[in-house]
Each structure stands twice: as structure tokens, then as C-alpha cells.
Design a protein around this motif. Structure first.
Motif, PDB file in Angstrom:
ATOM      1  N   GLU A   1       3.855  27.634  -3.557  1.00  0.00           N
ATOM      2  CA  GLU A   1       5.013  27.406  -2.673  1.00  0.00           C
ATOM      3  C   GLU A   1       4.576  26.881  -1.306  1.00  0.00           C
ATOM      4  O   GLU A   1       5.207  25.980  -0.751  1.00  0.00           O
ATOM      5  N   ASN A   2       3.489  27.434  -0.765  1.00  0.00           N
ATOM      6  CA  ASN A   2       2.985  26.981   0.532  1.00  0.00           C
ATOM      7  C   ASN A   2       2.467  25.550   0.463  1.00  0.00           C
ATOM      8  O   ASN A   2       2.667  24.761   1.392  1.00  0.00           O
ATOM      9  N   LYS A   3       1.806  25.201  -0.627  1.00  0.00           N
ATOM     10  CA  LYS A   3       1.291  23.833  -0.785  1.00  0.00           C
ATOM     11  C   LYS A   3       2.440  22.836  -0.945  1.00  0.00           C
ATOM     12  O   LYS A   3       2.383  21.735  -0.402  1.00  0.00           O
ATOM     13  N   VAL A   4       3.479  23.212  -1.669  1.00  0.00           N
ATOM     14  CA  VAL A   4       4.654  22.345  -1.810  1.00  0.00           C
ATOM     15  C   VAL A   4       5.324  22.169  -0.452  1.00  0.00           C
ATOM     16  O   VAL A   4       5.726  21.061  -0.080  1.00  0.00           O
ATOM     17  N   LYS A   5       5.415  23.247   0.307  1.00  0.00           N
ATOM     18  CA  LYS A   5       6.003  23.168   1.654  1.00  0.00           C
ATOM     19  C   LYS A   5       5.179  22.238   2.537  1.00  0.00           C
ATOM     20  O   LYS A   5       5.738  21.409   3.267  1.00  0.00           O
ATOM     21  N   LEU A   6       3.863  22.345   2.483  1.00  0.00           N
ATOM     22  CA  LEU A   6       2.980  21.454   3.244  1.00  0.00           C
ATOM     23  C   LEU A   6       3.210  20.001   2.844  1.00  0.00           C
ATOM     24  O   LEU A   6       3.364  19.121   3.688  1.00  0.00           O
ATOM     25  N   SER A   7       3.264  19.749   1.543  1.00  0.00           N
ATOM     26  CA  SER A   7       3.490  18.395   1.033  1.00  0.00           C
ATOM     27  C   SER A   7       4.832  17.846   1.513  1.00  0.00           C
ATOM     28  O   SER A   7       4.913  16.714   1.999  1.00  0.00           O
ATOM     29  N   ASN A   8       5.871  18.638   1.391  1.00  0.00           N
ATOM     30  CA  ASN A   8       7.204  18.197   1.812  1.00  0.00           C
ATOM     31  C   ASN A   8       7.272  17.951   3.314  1.00  0.00           C
ATOM     32  O   ASN A   8       7.944  17.013   3.769  1.00  0.00           O
ATOM     33  N   THR A   9       6.581  18.763   4.091  1.00  0.00           N
ATOM     34  CA  THR A   9       6.541  18.565   5.542  1.00  0.00           C
ATOM     35  C   THR A   9       5.885  17.229   5.880  1.00  0.00           C
ATOM     36  O   THR A   9       6.373  16.488   6.742  1.00  0.00           O
ATOM     37  N   ALA A  10       4.797  16.907   5.196  1.00  0.00           N
ATOM     38  CA  ALA A  10       4.115  15.622   5.424  1.00  0.00           C
ATOM     39  C   ALA A  10       5.025  14.454   5.046  1.00  0.00           C
ATOM     40  O   ALA A  10       5.122  13.463   5.784  1.00  0.00           O
ATOM     41  N   ILE A  11       5.705  14.571   3.929  1.00  0.00           N
ATOM     42  CA  ILE A  11       6.612  13.506   3.485  1.00  0.00           C
ATOM     43  C   ILE A  11       7.751  13.327   4.495  1.00  0.00           C
ATOM     44  O   ILE A  11       8.065  12.207   4.900  1.00  0.00           O
ATOM     45  N   ASN A  12       8.361  14.427   4.907  1.00  0.00           N
ATOM     46  CA  ASN A  12       9.472  14.340   5.864  1.00  0.00           C
ATOM     47  C   ASN A  12       9.026  13.780   7.205  1.00  0.00           C
ATOM     48  O   ASN A  12       9.746  12.997   7.831  1.00  0.00           O
ATOM     49  N   GLY A  13       7.831  14.156   7.645  1.00  0.00           N
ATOM     50  CA  GLY A  13       7.302  13.603   8.889  1.00  0.00           C
ATOM     51  C   GLY A  13       7.083  12.106   8.795  1.00  0.00           C
ATOM     52  O   GLY A  13       7.380  11.354   9.735  1.00  0.00           O
ATOM     53  N   THR A  14       6.598  11.664   7.660  1.00  0.00           N
ATOM     54  CA  THR A  14       6.386  10.226   7.448  1.00  0.00           C
ATOM     55  C   THR A  14       7.715   9.478   7.447  1.00  0.00           C
ATOM     56  O   THR A  14       7.847   8.430   8.083  1.00  0.00           O
TER      57      THR A  14
ATOM     58  N   SER B   1       1.348  36.609  -8.511  1.00  0.00           N
ATOM     59  CA  SER B   1       2.202  36.543  -7.316  1.00  0.00           C
ATOM     60  C   SER B   1       1.475  35.805  -6.188  1.00  0.00           C
ATOM     61  O   SER B   1       2.095  35.056  -5.429  1.00  0.00           O
ATOM     62  N   THR B   2       0.174  35.980  -6.081  1.00  0.00           N
ATOM     63  CA  THR B   2      -0.604  35.264  -5.064  1.00  0.00           C
ATOM     64  C   THR B   2      -0.599  33.769  -5.336  1.00  0.00           C
ATOM     65  O   THR B   2      -0.456  32.955  -4.413  1.00  0.00           O
ATOM     66  N   GLN B   3      -0.746  33.383  -6.595  1.00  0.00           N
ATOM     67  CA  GLN B   3      -0.736  31.960  -6.956  1.00  0.00           C
ATOM     68  C   GLN B   3       0.649  31.351  -6.736  1.00  0.00           C
ATOM     69  O   GLN B   3       0.753  30.196  -6.324  1.00  0.00           O
ATOM     70  N   LYS B   4       1.709  32.104  -6.993  1.00  0.00           N
ATOM     71  CA  LYS B   4       3.071  31.606  -6.727  1.00  0.00           C
ATOM     72  C   LYS B   4       3.228  31.289  -5.249  1.00  0.00           C
ATOM     73  O   LYS B   4       3.762  30.243  -4.886  1.00  0.00           O
ATOM     74  N   LEU B   5       2.768  32.197  -4.397  1.00  0.00           N
ATOM     75  CA  LEU B   5       2.858  31.989  -2.958  1.00  0.00           C
ATOM     76  C   LEU B   5       1.996  30.794  -2.538  1.00  0.00           C
ATOM     77  O   LEU B   5       2.434  29.965  -1.731  1.00  0.00           O
ATOM     78  N   ASP B   6       0.802  30.684  -3.084  1.00  0.00           N
ATOM     79  CA  ASP B   6      -0.089  29.555  -2.794  1.00  0.00           C
ATOM     80  C   ASP B   6       0.592  28.241  -3.164  1.00  0.00           C
ATOM     81  O   ASP B   6       0.611  27.295  -2.369  1.00  0.00           O
TER      82      ASP B   6
ATOM     83  N   ASP C   1       0.862  -1.177   0.000  1.00  0.00           N
ATOM     84  CA  ASP C   1       0.000   0.000   0.000  1.00  0.00           C
ATOM     85  C   ASP C   1       0.898   1.226   0.000  1.00  0.00           C
ATOM     86  O   ASP C   1       1.869   1.284   0.751  1.00  0.00           O
ATOM     87  N   ALA C   2       0.581   2.192  -0.843  1.00  0.00           N
ATOM     88  CA  ALA C   2       1.370   3.427  -0.871  1.00  0.00           C
ATOM     89  C   ALA C   2       0.530   4.558  -1.446  1.00  0.00           C
ATOM     90  O   ALA C   2      -0.500   4.328  -2.094  1.00  0.00           O
ATOM     91  N   ALA C   3       0.991   5.759  -1.198  1.00  0.00           N
ATOM     92  CA  ALA C   3       0.324   6.949  -1.722  1.00  0.00           C
ATOM     93  C   ALA C   3       1.373   7.991  -2.094  1.00  0.00           C
ATOM     94  O   ALA C   3       2.483   7.983  -1.560  1.00  0.00           O
ATOM     95  N   VAL C   4       0.998   8.848  -3.019  1.00  0.00           N
ATOM     96  CA  VAL C   4       1.826   9.990  -3.404  1.00  0.00           C
ATOM     97  C   VAL C   4       0.922  11.215  -3.468  1.00  0.00           C
ATOM     98  O   VAL C   4      -0.290  11.089  -3.624  1.00  0.00           O
ATOM     99  N   ASN C   5       1.527  12.375  -3.331  1.00  0.00           N
ATOM    100  CA  ASN C   5       0.740  13.578  -3.595  1.00  0.00           C
ATOM    101  C   ASN C   5       1.525  14.507  -4.500  1.00  0.00           C
ATOM    102  O   ASN C   5       2.750  14.464  -4.554  1.00  0.00           O
ATOM    103  N   ILE C   6       0.769  15.284  -5.233  1.00  0.00           N
ATOM    104  CA  ILE C   6       1.331  16.172  -6.244  1.00  0.00           C
ATOM    105  C   ILE C   6       0.640  17.517  -6.108  1.00  0.00           C
ATOM    106  O   ILE C   6      -0.585  17.571  -5.981  1.00  0.00           O
ATOM    107  N   VAL C   7       1.398  18.590  -6.163  1.00  0.00           N
ATOM    108  CA  VAL C   7       0.821  19.926  -6.228  1.00  0.00           C
ATOM    109  C   VAL C   7       0.880  20.342  -7.695  1.00  0.00           C
ATOM    110  O   VAL C   7       1.956  20.383  -8.294  1.00  0.00           O
ATOM    111  N   VAL C   8      -0.280  20.611  -8.268  1.00  0.00           N
ATOM    112  CA  VAL C   8      -0.358  20.955  -9.695  1.00  0.00           C
ATOM    113  C   VAL C   8       0.038  22.418  -9.870  1.00  0.00           C
ATOM    114  O   VAL C   8      -0.590  23.314  -9.282  1.00  0.00           O
ATOM    115  N   PRO C   9       1.079  22.677 -10.658  1.00  0.00           N
ATOM    116  CA  PRO C   9       1.517  24.073 -10.822  1.00  0.00           C
ATOM    117  C   PRO C   9       0.507  24.916 -11.608  1.00  0.00           C
ATOM    118  O   PRO C   9      -0.295  24.399 -12.379  1.00  0.00           O
ATOM    119  N   TYR C  10       0.588  26.205 -11.381  1.00  0.00           N
ATOM    120  CA  TYR C  10      -0.197  27.157 -12.164  1.00  0.00           C
ATOM    121  C   TYR C  10       0.547  27.406 -13.474  1.00  0.00           C
ATOM    122  O   TYR C  10       1.775  27.409 -13.508  1.00  0.00           O
TER     123      TYR C  10
END
Length: 168
Positions: free
Chosen positions: A135-148, A128-133, A114-123
Motif C-alpha cells: 500500500e505504501n509503495k502504491v501510494k508513493l507511485s501514485n504521488t509521483a504520477i500526480n506530481g508529474t 499484514s506487513t507486506q500488505k502495508l508495504d 520518451d515515456a516511462a511507467v512504474n508498477i508495484v508487483v503485488p505479493y
């Protein structure tokens, strides 16, 4: 109270490692397909094709615990804040800025992985707001991966589940 432990043999562990390599390759292929305006059913079709090619069983498809209706697909695909076990369906489309989670189970030689992956779909042409959004989603994803990864590194005989959860 005594809990029954089902310890895998060396041969079973070897099979599970091989199954894990197959699943990793399948998920990497699916991950590379994720983009804006993609229907989730396209991922499901490709997944079933890859299962057939690799002689593995998509174990989620038809799974029916406790008399519940059978799960209709081989993949669980969740977008953004959806529950983890949503399934691909007609008309469900991935968009720019989405966090897409693909989760599945395969079975081969009587053993499951059993496994899962996640992907943040780029704009495509981000503001500038979407770039920040993004970047924050990628940071969230990476934090979850590192915690796992950190939690998995703590798994060994005698370690309590609570200690592993605390690392996450």
C-alpha cells in the motif's frame, strides 16, 4: 544570452502525438506482463517484437553519446532503488513487492517520444506487513504520477523550469 528554440510544426506535433499513442500502447502491454518471477529480458524481447510490429525504432538500443559504449537494450528497467537507466540482463528477475520502472524512447518518421511507467508487483499471499508495504509503495507511485501530471499542466511558453519543478 540567447537560447535557440526549436519549435515543432503542426505536422511534427501530429506525428509525435501518433508516436506517443504507439508508445503508450507498447508500455501498457509491457506493464501487463510484469509479475513475480519474470525475467527482465522477457520484457525486452516483447518490446522489440512490438517495435517491429509498429514499425518504430527502439531509440535507446545502440545509443552512444559522447563516445560512450552503446546502450545494449531498447528498454531501461529499474527495480526498486536502482538508477533509472539500468538495462535488462540475463538472470535479472522481478520479485513480489518490487517497484519496477520501465523507461524507453521510440523513433518514427524522424521524431522521438520518451515515456516511462512504474508498477508495484503485488505479493501473492501477503502478510499484514507486506500488505502495508504494498500500500505504501502504491501510494508513493501514485504521488509521483500526480506530481508529474500537475507539473506538466503548468508547462507553457514563458514559464520557468524552476516553477514547474516546484509544482512537483
Amino acid at each position: 544570452m540567447s537560447l535557440k528554440t526549436n519549435i515543432k510544426t503542426t505536422e511534427q506535433i501530429s506525428i509525435m502525438k501518433e508516436n506517443g499513442k504507439i508508445l503508450a500502447a507498447i508500455l501498457n502491454s509491457l506493464k501487463s506482463m510484469v509479475k513475480d518471477d519474470l525475467q527482465t529480458l522477457h520484457l525486452e524481447k516483447h518490446f522489440i517484437d512490438l517495435c517491429n510490429k509498429n514499425n518504430v525504432i527502439p531509440a535507446c538500443k545502440g545509443y552512444s553519446p559522447f563516445g560512450m559504449p552503446p546502450f545494449p537494450t531498447g528498454l531501461c528497467i529499474s527495480i526498486n532503488n536502482e538508477s533509472v537507466h539500468c538495462f535488462p540482463k540475463k538472470g535479472k528477475v522481478i520479485s513480489q513487492g518490487d517497484i519496477v520502472t520501465i523507461d524507453t524512447v521510440i523513433q518514427k518518421n524522424g521524431l522521438f517520444v520518451d515515456a516511462a511507467v512504474n508498477i508495484v508487483v503485488p505479493y501473492k499471499n501477503p502478510t499484514s506487513t507486506q500488505k502495508l508495504d504494498y500500500e505504501n509503495k502504491v501510494k508513493l507511485s501514485n504521488t509521483a504520477i500526480n506530481g508529474t501530471i500537475k507539473a506538466i499542466s503548468k508547462v507553457k511558453h514563458g514559464v520557468k523550469v524552476g516553477d514547474i519543478s516546484n509544482v512537483m
